[in-house]
Design a protein around this motif. Structure first.
Motif, short mmCIF file in Angstrom:
data_model
loop_
_atom_site.label_atom_id
_atom_site.label_comp_id
_atom_site.label_asym_id
_atom_site.label_seq_id
_atom_site.Cartn_x
_atom_site.Cartn_y
_atom_site.Cartn_z
N ALA A 99 17.48 7.49 -23.92
CA ALA A 99 17.83 8.89 -24.18
C ALA A 99 18.69 9.44 -23.06
O ALA A 99 19.70 10.11 -23.30
CB ALA A 99 16.56 9.73 -24.34
N SER A 100 18.29 9.16 -21.83
CA SER A 100 19.04 9.64 -20.67
C SER A 100 20.43 9.02 -20.62
O SER A 100 21.41 9.69 -20.27
CB SER A 100 18.28 9.32 -19.38
OG SER A 100 17.03 9.97 -19.37
N ALA A 101 20.53 7.74 -20.99
CA ALA A 101 21.83 7.07 -21.01
C ALA A 101 22.74 7.67 -22.06
O ALA A 101 23.93 7.92 -21.81
CB ALA A 101 21.63 5.58 -21.25
N TYR A 102 22.21 7.90 -23.26
CA TYR A 102 23.01 8.52 -24.31
C TYR A 102 23.50 9.90 -23.89
O TYR A 102 24.64 10.28 -24.15
CB TYR A 102 22.17 8.66 -25.59
CG TYR A 102 21.97 7.39 -26.38
CD1 TYR A 102 22.77 6.27 -26.20
CD2 TYR A 102 20.95 7.30 -27.34
CE1 TYR A 102 22.59 5.11 -26.92
CE2 TYR A 102 20.76 6.14 -28.08
CZ TYR A 102 21.58 5.05 -27.87
OH TYR A 102 21.38 3.91 -28.61
N ALA A 103 22.61 10.66 -23.26
CA ALA A 103 22.92 12.04 -22.90
C ALA A 103 23.90 12.15 -21.74
O ALA A 103 24.65 13.13 -21.64
CB ALA A 103 21.64 12.80 -22.55
N THR A 104 23.93 11.15 -20.87
CA THR A 104 24.79 11.24 -19.68
C THR A 104 26.01 10.31 -19.76
O THR A 104 27.13 10.73 -19.49
CB THR A 104 23.99 10.90 -18.41
OG1 THR A 104 23.39 9.60 -18.54
CG2 THR A 104 22.91 11.94 -18.15
N CYS A 105 25.78 9.07 -20.13
CA CYS A 105 26.87 8.10 -20.15
C CYS A 105 27.69 8.14 -21.44
O CYS A 105 28.88 7.81 -21.44
CB CYS A 105 26.32 6.68 -19.99
SG CYS A 105 25.45 6.37 -18.45
N GLY A 106 27.04 8.55 -22.54
CA GLY A 106 27.73 8.50 -23.82
C GLY A 106 27.97 7.05 -24.21
O GLY A 106 27.03 6.30 -24.43
N HIS A 107 29.24 6.65 -24.25
CA HIS A 107 29.58 5.26 -24.55
C HIS A 107 30.20 4.55 -23.34
O HIS A 107 30.77 3.47 -23.46
CB HIS A 107 30.57 5.20 -25.73
CG HIS A 107 29.96 5.63 -27.03
ND1 HIS A 107 29.02 4.87 -27.69
CD2 HIS A 107 30.15 6.75 -27.78
CE1 HIS A 107 28.65 5.50 -28.80
NE2 HIS A 107 29.33 6.63 -28.88
N GLU A 108 30.07 5.18 -22.16
CA GLU A 108 30.63 4.59 -20.94
C GLU A 108 29.57 3.81 -20.17
O GLU A 108 28.38 4.12 -20.25
CB GLU A 108 31.18 5.70 -20.04
CG GLU A 108 32.28 6.55 -20.67
CD GLU A 108 33.56 5.76 -20.92
OE1 GLU A 108 33.87 4.89 -20.09
OE2 GLU A 108 34.22 6.02 -21.93
N LYS A 109 29.99 2.83 -19.42
CA LYS A 109 29.07 2.10 -18.56
C LYS A 109 28.63 2.98 -17.41
O LYS A 109 29.40 3.81 -16.91
CB LYS A 109 29.73 0.84 -18.01
CG LYS A 109 30.06 -0.22 -19.05
CD LYS A 109 30.69 -1.43 -18.40
CE LYS A 109 31.02 -2.51 -19.42
NZ LYS A 109 31.65 -3.70 -18.80
N GLY A 110 27.39 2.81 -16.97
CA GLY A 110 26.92 3.58 -15.84
C GLY A 110 25.47 3.30 -15.52
O GLY A 110 24.77 2.61 -16.26
N ILE A 111 25.03 3.82 -14.41
CA ILE A 111 23.63 3.72 -13.99
C ILE A 111 22.96 5.04 -14.32
O ILE A 111 23.49 6.11 -14.03
CB ILE A 111 23.52 3.41 -12.49
CG1 ILE A 111 24.11 2.03 -12.19
CG2 ILE A 111 22.07 3.47 -12.02
CD1 ILE A 111 24.21 1.71 -10.71
N CYS A 112 21.81 4.98 -14.94
CA CYS A 112 21.11 6.19 -15.34
C CYS A 112 19.73 6.23 -14.69
O CYS A 112 18.95 5.29 -14.81
CB CYS A 112 20.98 6.26 -16.86
SG CYS A 112 20.49 7.89 -17.41
N CYS A 113 19.45 7.33 -14.02
CA CYS A 113 18.19 7.49 -13.29
C CYS A 113 17.38 8.64 -13.87
O CYS A 113 17.94 9.68 -14.25
CB CYS A 113 18.46 7.79 -11.82
SG CYS A 113 19.59 6.65 -11.01
N VAL A 114 16.09 8.45 -13.91
CA VAL A 114 15.17 9.52 -14.30
C VAL A 114 14.37 9.92 -13.07
O VAL A 114 13.74 9.08 -12.42
CB VAL A 114 14.20 9.04 -15.41
CG1 VAL A 114 13.16 10.12 -15.70
CG2 VAL A 114 14.96 8.71 -16.68
N LEU A 115 14.43 11.20 -12.73
CA LEU A 115 13.66 11.75 -11.62
C LEU A 115 12.95 13.01 -12.11
O LEU A 115 13.46 14.13 -11.99
CB LEU A 115 14.57 12.09 -10.44
CG LEU A 115 15.03 10.93 -9.55
CD1 LEU A 115 16.00 11.43 -8.49
CD2 LEU A 115 13.83 10.25 -8.88
N GLY A 116 11.80 12.81 -12.70
CA GLY A 116 11.01 13.93 -13.21
C GLY A 116 9.58 13.76 -12.74
O GLY A 116 9.33 13.57 -11.56
#
Length: 287
Positions: A99-116
């Motif tokens: 979910a976090s990757a979809y919301a932030t990266c969209g269709h681009e490559k990237g690192i996704c972090c959750v800090l909650g």
């Protein structure tokens, strides 16, 4: 109608897309299948979001993304609970990291972090997430999370390592005893959420040297143990989702800059961006 959910260990955000109308938002407790059974999840939904369940006959698709949903057996727990209340809907269950990757990266490559409440990290290749060796939970991991900061505050307070003036404020706010902590951490459910609730105290003392040192230690620990575990971490944008990342964005950005981490988006809740991504994806699939 399409219903999307983003669930952490503390709370779940629900967003319903209603054609021709404004989206409808609902909230419930966190629905982590590591801590809750199928029946418990269904009970929580019945009690906390009855207005949403009343729309069950009109909801055709449900996309649930949650903490603790990274394995097929945990998917099944959540899927069965939701399907029992929404029998006509197609139900998809996946990890909160996706979910976090979809919301932030969209269709681009990237690192996704959750800090909650907790913390986690993954690499997104533009289509799928690739899990690392992290996500060990609040006992073994969760570096830089609300749980991490809550645990640090409590132990400093009980050990007498907190500055006297700050300890007085902490005592006035919570009036904790060792017995209280032991009971809530070792004898009650949702210990992670209990610990994370104390992290809001950091915002109250944010300008103090003690708080800044604590923030630096926790966030740097996340960067060192999570982000830097990816050999090419500095070749991609690093996105962050969650209340800790959002509230302490200034401190987070400073630490990332010092460690050659290229910060992308920092958002508190992915639910709106997530629903937009899913609606666009569905529309493109129908073309």
């Amino acid at each position: 109608m399409i219903l999307v959910a983003d669930s952490g260990s503390s709370k779940t955000d629900w967003l319903l897309s209603v054609p021709g109308q404004q989206n409808k938002a609902f909230k419930s407790a966190g629905l982590n299948p590591y801590f809750l059974t199928e029946k418990e999840i269904a009970k929580i939904l019945k009690e906390q979001v009855p207005d949403m369940i009343a729309l069950a006959s009109d909801i055709t698709e449900i996309y649930f993304f949650g903490a603790g949903c990274s394995s097929p057996d945990r998917h099944e727990i959540v899927s069965n609970a939701i399907s029992s209340l929404f029998p006509e809907a197609y139900v998809s269950v996946d990890s909160d990291l996706l979910a976090s990757a979809y919301a932030t990266c969209g269709h681009e490559k990237g690192i996704c972090c959750v800090l909650g409440t907790g913390s986690n990290i993954s690499f997104f290749d533009g289509e799928d997430i690739h899990y690392g060796q992290h996500g060990l939970g609040y006992v073994l991991g969760d570096e830089g999370s609300g749980t991490w900061f809550g645990k640090a505050l409590i132990t400093d307070y009980l050990y007498g390592n907190m500055p006297h003036d700050i300890a007085a404020k902490f005592k006035a706010a919570y009036n904790l005893t060792k017995a209280d902590v032991i009971k809530n951490v070792y004898q009650k459910a949702r210990a992670n959420s209990y610990l994370a609730a104390f992290s809001k105290f950091v915002t109250e003392i944010r300008s103090t040297e003690y708080a800044q040192a604590l923030l630096h230690k926790g966030l740097l620990d996340f960067v060192d143990s999570n982000i830097k575990s990816y050999p090419q971490y500095n070749k991609f944008k690093c996105h962050f989702v969650g209340s800790i990342a959002y509230i302490f964005a200034d401190e987070l950005k400073a630490i990332c800059e010092q460690n050659d981490v290229h910060v992308g988006k920092i958002i508190r809740q992915p639910i709106n961006d997530l629903l937009e991504f899913i609606l666009k994806r569905d529309a493109q699939a129908q073309v």
